[in-house]
Structures are given as C-alpha cells and as structure tokens.
Design an enzyme around this catalytic site. Structure first.
Site, PDB file in Angstrom:
ATOM      1  N   ASP A  86       0.868  -1.176   0.000  1.00 52.66           N
ATOM      2  CA  ASP A  86       0.000   0.000   0.000  1.00 52.66           C
ATOM      3  C   ASP A  86       0.905   1.226   0.000  1.00 52.66           C
ATOM      4  O   ASP A  86       1.888   1.276   0.745  1.00 52.66           O
ATOM      5  CB  ASP A  86      -0.860   0.052   1.262  1.00 52.66           C
ATOM      6  CG  ASP A  86      -1.977  -0.974   1.285  1.00 52.66           C
ATOM      7  OD1 ASP A  86      -2.024  -1.836   0.380  1.00 52.66           O
ATOM      8  OD2 ASP A  86      -2.796  -0.931   2.222  1.00 52.66           O
ATOM      9  N   HIS A 144       4.562  -7.707  -0.277  1.00 54.57           N
ATOM     10  CA  HIS A 144       4.130  -8.924  -0.964  1.00 54.57           C
ATOM     11  C   HIS A 144       4.785  -9.008  -2.337  1.00 54.57           C
ATOM     12  O   HIS A 144       5.246  -8.006  -2.886  1.00 54.57           O
ATOM     13  CB  HIS A 144       2.610  -8.938  -1.088  1.00 54.57           C
ATOM     14  CG  HIS A 144       1.909  -8.974   0.236  1.00 54.57           C
ATOM     15  ND1 HIS A 144       1.251 -10.087   0.705  1.00 54.57           N
ATOM     16  CD2 HIS A 144       1.779  -8.033   1.217  1.00 54.57           C
ATOM     17  CE1 HIS A 144       0.750  -9.835   1.903  1.00 54.57           C
ATOM     18  NE2 HIS A 144       1.060  -8.586   2.236  1.00 54.57           N
ATOM     19  N   SER A 252       8.630   3.411   4.912  1.00 56.89           N
ATOM     20  CA  SER A 252       9.741   3.559   3.984  1.00 56.89           C
ATOM     21  C   SER A 252       9.250   3.548   2.552  1.00 56.89           C
ATOM     22  O   SER A 252       8.133   3.969   2.267  1.00 56.89           O
ATOM     23  CB  SER A 252      10.790   2.486   4.212  1.00 56.89           C
ATOM     24  OG  SER A 252      11.984   2.863   3.570  1.00 56.89           O
TER      25      SER A 252
END
Length: 285
Positions: A86, A144, A252
């Site tokens: 995200d 992911h 980050s």
C-alpha cells in the site's frame, strides 16, 4: 545553504537513534504502551476495520505497525504485475541504457548502478522500467510479491537511515543510494526479471524478508563491513502474486525495477498509476 533541519539530521546518529526508537515502541509497559498504541492509531487515522485483529489485541505500536490484514481485504488483480505494498507511486520512468538515471524528485536523479551497487546487474536491467512507491505511517506495511516467479538472489546494502518523506527526497542527494536497503531479484514466470528494492528509513529502520529469517536490518545481525552482502537461496523458493515477502517496521519506500523483457511485454507498465495511491494487489499495468 543547508537549513538547520538538514544539519541536525546529517549530524544525528540516525541508525542508533532508530534502533533505540525501535526498542522503545516494542516495549510492553503496562498502561503506557497501550496508551501510545491508541494515540498512534488516532493520530494517523489507521483503518482498523481492515486489520485481522482489533486495536486492543496489539500490545504496543510495534505490533500494530506490522499488523496483518483480514482475509479478502486485498484482492489480487488478474494482472502479471501488481503492487507489492500500500502506498503512493511517486515516480516512474524508463531506464535509458547502462548508466540509467532514475528520478528521485524534481531536479534530482540517481543511478541504477549506485542504487544496486552492482554495475553488471544494473546493465542487465537497462532499457527496463522503474517505479517508486512511498509508504506513509498509516499504510499497511507488509510487503508482498508483485509477480509469480522464483527467487534468484537477494542483496543487502548497508547504509544510513535518512527519512524518506517529501522533505528528504527533495533535499538529500542520492537518498535511496545512501539509505540501507534489501533487494530481492525474482525470475518472473513467463519470462523476464524484476527487482524489488526495499529502502529503510529513520525510526526503527528495520526491514525483514521471509525467505531469509536472519536478514533483519538495523538490529545488529547483518554485517556492515562491505558495500553489499549477497544472498543465494540454497533451494528453490517460489512466490505467487500477493504472497507475503517481508515487512517494514516503520515506514519507507519500495522501488520496483522491471527488465526490458517485461517492459516490452507491458509498454504502459507503471505509467497509469503514477501519482496515484495504490493498494497491495492492484494492477500496475
């Protein structure tokens, strides 16, 4: 002229400060840790309806930050390349030649070879495409796999831990090349390769990858004596699109680098999502 903020951040022992901060937010102090957890969730408007557990189930900010999602909250698009996280795609572009320059911010660039600390690997990805995705504190922070394929190798580049917010990106030269990072190299099913570069940042600064459990940055486990430490899997390690690959402990940036084969197969790769918020599992085509 450098601002007082820049001078302060440059002089600050950022890795040590981040390690101490990480230890602090992972403490389980009765009342105080839960109060801090609640204030963090409120300050950043965390969407707890997506989480696998209610807010009360997390003992501290550290646990809350690496929360998992409830099943079905991030459907995986039927596309060859999806977002691994995200965040917001802040930059994208084409890698022109062996000395390819990548955009950090307006008026600031850095080279792929410096990012990877490997000229041969950078040359392999010449004429490919790249995208930079920034994660804010409120985002879900597990990482992911953006593709289905197998792990070729990984590398750890020791470095410092500047913030990766707009202020730093616009002021610190070669920010992503001096902050520490872990790169995962994946052979994509159907042909082509993709790099997933995970860049650490101030405050905690930890990056962990599932395929190498001992590889956790900024906890004193990884050697810092060489510019680059390489990892080769001892047995085949495969990913499906959307499989969990690792996590950030505090916010980050992720940089995706696709080779020329993938770029030719998907001429609009990363272009349609530039400047937009993306969710893990959404198509990047």
């Amino acid at each position: 002229m450098n601002s007082p903020r820049y001078v302060f951040m440059k002089l600050l022992p950022k890795n040590l400060e981040s390690r101490l901060f990480g230890n602090l937010i992972n403490l389980k102090i009765p009342v105080l840790s839960k109060l801090a957890r609640n204030l963090f969730a409120k300050a950043y408007h965390l969407e707890m309806s997506e989480a696998s557990k209610p807010l009360s189930a997390y003992a501290n900010i550290g646990e809350l930050f690496v929360r998992t999602l409830a099943p079905g909250k991030r459907p995986i698009a039927d596309a060859e390349i999806v977002s691994p996280v995200d965040g917001r795609e802040s930059q994208s572009g084409i890698l022109y030649g062996e000395n390819a320059e990548m955009i950090q911010a307006k008026g600031k660039t850095y080279s792929l070879a410096e990012l990877l600390r490997d000229k041969e690997l950078a040359a392999h990805f010449a004429r490919g495409r790249f995208a930079t995705i920034y994660l804010a504190p409120f985002n879900y922070h597990r990482i992911h796999s953006p593709v289905s394929g197998k792990l070729i190798a990984a590398s750890y580049c020791p470095g410092t831990l500047w913030p990766v917010n707009n202020w730093s990106v616009n002021r610190v030269e070669g920010l992503f090349c001096i902050n520490e990072r872990i790169t995962t190299r994946i052979a994509v099913d159907g042909g082509g390769e993709l790099l997933l570069v995970k860049v650490g940042a101030t405050n905690v600064g930890r990056i962990a990858v599932n395929y190498a459990p001992n590889w956790i940055t900024n906890v004193g486990k990884l050697p810092r004596h060489a510019p680059r430490i390489d990892y080769t899997p001892q047995e085949e390690y495969r990913f499906k699109r959307g499989d969990e690959l690792g996590r950030f402990e505090m916010g980050s940036t992720v940089i995706l680098i696709a080779d020329e084969i993938l770029a030719n197969r998907h001429p609009e790769l990363f272009a349609k999502t530039l400047g937009k918020a993306v969710k893990m599992g959404e198509s990047l085509l």
